[in-house]
Design a protein around this motif. Sequence first.
Motif, PDB file in Angstrom:
ATOM      1  N   ARG A  31       0.799  -1.230   0.000  1.00  0.00           N
ATOM      2  CA  ARG A  31       0.000   0.000   0.000  1.00  0.00           C
ATOM      3  C   ARG A  31       0.832   1.282   0.000  1.00  0.00           C
ATOM      4  O   ARG A  31       0.296   2.379  -0.014  1.00  0.00           O
ATOM      5  N   ALA A 125      -3.406  -2.401  -9.539  1.00  0.00           N
ATOM      6  CA  ALA A 125      -2.921  -2.298  -8.157  1.00  0.00           C
ATOM      7  C   ALA A 125      -2.331  -0.928  -7.836  1.00  0.00           C
ATOM      8  O   ALA A 125      -2.205  -0.562  -6.659  1.00  0.00           O
ATOM      9  N   TYR A 128      -4.133   0.963  -5.253  1.00  0.00           N
ATOM     10  CA  TYR A 128      -3.941   0.727  -3.810  1.00  0.00           C
ATOM     11  C   TYR A 128      -2.870   1.657  -3.238  1.00  0.00           C
ATOM     12  O   TYR A 128      -2.880   1.953  -2.044  1.00  0.00           O
ATOM     13  N   PRO A 132      -4.773   3.826  -0.094  1.00  0.00           N
ATOM     14  CA  PRO A 132      -4.435   2.619   0.678  1.00  0.00           C
ATOM     15  C   PRO A 132      -5.645   1.960   1.372  1.00  0.00           C
ATOM     16  O   PRO A 132      -5.551   0.809   1.784  1.00  0.00           O
ATOM     17  N   ASP A 133      -6.766   2.658   1.463  1.00  0.00           N
ATOM     18  CA  ASP A 133      -7.957   2.049   2.089  1.00  0.00           C
ATOM     19  C   ASP A 133      -8.846   1.331   1.080  1.00  0.00           C
ATOM     20  O   ASP A 133      -9.834   0.711   1.458  1.00  0.00           O
ATOM     21  N   LEU A 134      -8.503   1.446  -0.197  1.00  0.00           N
ATOM     22  CA  LEU A 134      -9.357   0.854  -1.235  1.00  0.00           C
ATOM     23  C   LEU A 134      -9.376  -0.673  -1.129  1.00  0.00           C
ATOM     24  O   LEU A 134      -8.338  -1.307  -0.995  1.00  0.00           O
ATOM     25  N   GLU A 135     -10.572  -1.253  -1.180  1.00  0.00           N
ATOM     26  CA  GLU A 135     -10.719  -2.705  -1.229  1.00  0.00           C
ATOM     27  C   GLU A 135     -11.720  -3.041  -2.327  1.00  0.00           C
ATOM     28  O   GLU A 135     -12.666  -2.288  -2.551  1.00  0.00           O
ATOM     29  N   HIS A 157      -9.818 -10.229  -5.247  1.00  0.00           N
ATOM     30  CA  HIS A 157      -8.891  -9.538  -6.148  1.00  0.00           C
ATOM     31  C   HIS A 157      -8.801 -10.211  -7.513  1.00  0.00           C
ATOM     32  O   HIS A 157      -7.881  -9.937  -8.283  1.00  0.00           O
ATOM     33  N   ALA A 317       2.777  -3.421  -5.633  1.00  0.00           N
ATOM     34  CA  ALA A 317       1.441  -3.277  -5.035  1.00  0.00           C
ATOM     35  C   ALA A 317       0.559  -4.485  -5.346  1.00  0.00           C
ATOM     36  O   ALA A 317      -0.357  -4.817  -4.582  1.00  0.00           O
TER      37      ALA A 317
END
Length: 338
Positions: A31, A125, A128, A132-135, A157, A317
Amino acid sequence: MIRTMKNRKLILAIETSCDDTCAAVVEPDGRRALSNVVHTQTEHDRYGGVVPEVASRAHLERIDGVIERSLADAGICLEDVDRVAVTVRPGLIGALLVGLSAAKGVAYARSLPLVPVNHLEGHVAAAYLADPDLEPPFVALIASGGHTALYAVDRDHDMHLLGETLDDAAGEALDKGARMLGLGFPGGPALQKAAQNGDRNRYDFPVALKGRDNLDFSFSGLKTSLLYKLKELGEERTRQELPHLAASYEAAVVEALVRKLTRAADIEDAPAVVVAGGVAANALLRRTLEEESVGLGAKLVIPPPELCTDNAAMIGAAAPYTPVIACPNYLSLNARSV
Ligand code: KG4
Ligand code: ZN
């Protein structure tokens, strides 16, 4: 070299799939990048396109120095690295092999595992690193020099293809258009610059498949239509009209991408939308999507331009979501062009 902390379990990432020699150091969760070194080869400029053999040779000359600089920029040494991630496909085969061989060498010398990353998964990627909070789940558009496709990325993913170009990639259409207009290489940035003071509505270039109820793209008709327009205008008028031609052509590519991406987000009821690949560095595309995303109700993630074009941080990433190959099982691993 500054030595900060020992045994930090960092990811060393390498990317050489086309004409950028890249290495980066990324945190274990993928991240955050501690360094991201990109050496863009200029050897191809005079040919107006990437020459595969020239690319392989230039990677070979640069790769060691680029890796060393990525470690130095991150303020670490190889003891802090616990995996080596590398692009293994798709790309120019000779170019990929230089990066893969370097990665194998570094990993094997230290008995480290190797992470074989798909370049397209790497582009996605990059999001991300930007957020960094992306899911997942989210919908991702990849628009690069070699690919243009829409994917649904699920909670594991995994990427599911929703639609793709039937002919040229968006970046390829920009590169070819720029070439016809006598602009430099790579065409995307050159076209963007030439279009700056142009009128996007002056010329009505076609947006293919826009009425079609699918998520595919087509850019070859656009290219042909520019060719006919240039023939009709002749050299003198083309020169005078250059900013307007560039702006209208760029706008047609952007419109095609925006239409299909918003349709995909709508169909998938996506909570987030990711835009990746070199063309995502385009200012008009970024601006248009930011405006559209207000009505879309989805979170929009477009990495900063330097993470959209080829780089190794995005490969690092993607590493946490890619199966690792233990030492020495990767020694016979091959790269693939597709
Ligand atoms: O992802 P990328 O760096 O390499 C590939 O994997 O292909 O994408 C390169 C493509 C080229 O076609 C280039 O013209 C385009 O991205 N590109 C842009 C911009 N910067 C790079 N296209 C439009 N606007 C830009 N600012
Ligand atoms: Zn790429």
